[in-house]
Design an enzyme around this catalytic site. Structure first.
Site, PDB file in Angstrom:
ATOM      1  N   ASP A  17       4.427   6.211  -1.768  1.00 51.81           N
ATOM      2  CA  ASP A  17       3.611   5.848  -2.945  1.00 51.81           C
ATOM      3  C   ASP A  17       4.293   4.943  -3.977  1.00 51.81           C
ATOM      4  O   ASP A  17       4.148   5.144  -5.191  1.00 51.81           O
ATOM      5  CB  ASP A  17       3.105   7.120  -3.648  1.00 51.81           C
ATOM      6  CG  ASP A  17       2.138   7.918  -2.783  1.00 51.81           C
ATOM      7  OD1 ASP A  17       2.090   7.676  -1.561  1.00 51.81           O
ATOM      8  OD2 ASP A  17       1.434   8.796  -3.318  1.00 51.81           O
ATOM      9  N   LYS A  34      -3.726   7.547   2.006  1.00 54.52           N
ATOM     10  CA  LYS A  34      -4.123   8.955   1.860  1.00 54.52           C
ATOM     11  C   LYS A  34      -5.078   9.143   0.691  1.00 54.52           C
ATOM     12  O   LYS A  34      -5.170   8.285  -0.184  1.00 54.52           O
ATOM     13  CB  LYS A  34      -2.889   9.847   1.706  1.00 54.52           C
ATOM     14  CG  LYS A  34      -2.049   9.567   0.476  1.00 54.52           C
ATOM     15  CD  LYS A  34      -0.802  10.434   0.507  1.00 54.52           C
ATOM     16  CE  LYS A  34       0.148  10.115  -0.606  1.00 54.52           C
ATOM     17  NZ  LYS A  34      -0.342  10.408  -1.954  1.00 54.52           N
ATOM     18  N   CYS A  94       4.210  13.952  -4.696  1.00 57.76           N
ATOM     19  CA  CYS A  94       3.985  13.491  -3.322  1.00 57.76           C
ATOM     20  C   CYS A  94       5.245  13.541  -2.462  1.00 57.76           C
ATOM     21  O   CYS A  94       5.160  13.841  -1.270  1.00 57.76           O
ATOM     22  CB  CYS A  94       3.361  12.101  -3.344  1.00 57.76           C
ATOM     23  SG  CYS A  94       1.698  12.159  -4.076  1.00 57.76           S
TER      24      CYS A  94
END
Ligand code: ZN
Length: 195
Positions: free
Chosen positions: A16, A102, A141
């Site tokens: 991310d 995602k 995450c």
């Protein structure tokens, strides 16, 4: 710690690293830009050794349930197709990077890069057994991705100099690191990896 030799069962997973999570982004994380240079060093090492490189990204619809106007905890961020969801231009991901998107469905959030994605399949297809994980954020995450990697039987190596925490509560990032190592992740920095 001795230097870790890399082999064909290793892959890099950059979690991310997206514009909205950089300082100045809608969900900017303090210190996030400063890890780009370190991640680029890891990318360079994995590229040079012809090892697989994965990059996960939050990739939400405009009405995602994690957004505040939809009752969720976060400001609008990482909307698919918009600048905020893109990787920063300074992040030197090679062209053959395997992108894992995602949380693409409106009604479900996903902190882990394994949650409802093809990541596990992709790793299995390539015979990868050990994942070197860095990116954002340590306490969300990255934490959940490392946990899932361990549950799925992968070795997880946390790139301690290539992660950054939200720290909604002071110390969240440090707690997450303790959690990950207690579950079996190994913490390293650049100097521990064969250059
Ligand atoms: Zn999100």
């Amino acid at each position: 710690m001795k230097t870790l030799p890399l082999d064909a069962k290793d892959a890099l997973l950059v979690v991310d690293m997206q514009n909205d999570f950089m300082e100045g982004g809608s969900l900017g994380i303090s210190g996030s830009k400063s890890i780009i240079a370190v991640i680029n060093r890891y990318i360079e090492i994995f590229s040079r050794n012809s090892l697989a490189i994965f990059a996960s990204r939050d990739f939400h619809p405009v009405d995602h349930s994690s957004f505040r106007h939809m009752g969720g905890p976060w400001p609008v961020h990482c909307v698919a197709g918009e600048f905020g969801a893109e990787f920063p231009v300074e992040l030197l991901l090679p062209e053959d990077t395997i992108i894992i998107s995602k949380a693409e469905q409106p009604d479900k959030d996903a902190y882990s890069a394994f949650d409802d994605t093809c990541l596990n399949n992709q790793l299995e297809q390539r015979g990868i057994r050990r994942l070197f994980i860095g990116g954002l954020a340590t306490d969300y995450c990255v934490l959940h991705t490392v946990k899932d990697a361990l549950v799925l039987g992968y070795e997880a190596v946390l790139l301690e100099d290539a992660v950054c925490a939200v720290n909604q509560q002071a110390g969240d990032g440090d707690k997450a690191k303790v959690k990950m190592t207690s579950l079996g992740a190994v913490e390293i920095t650049l100097k521990h990896i064969a250059q």
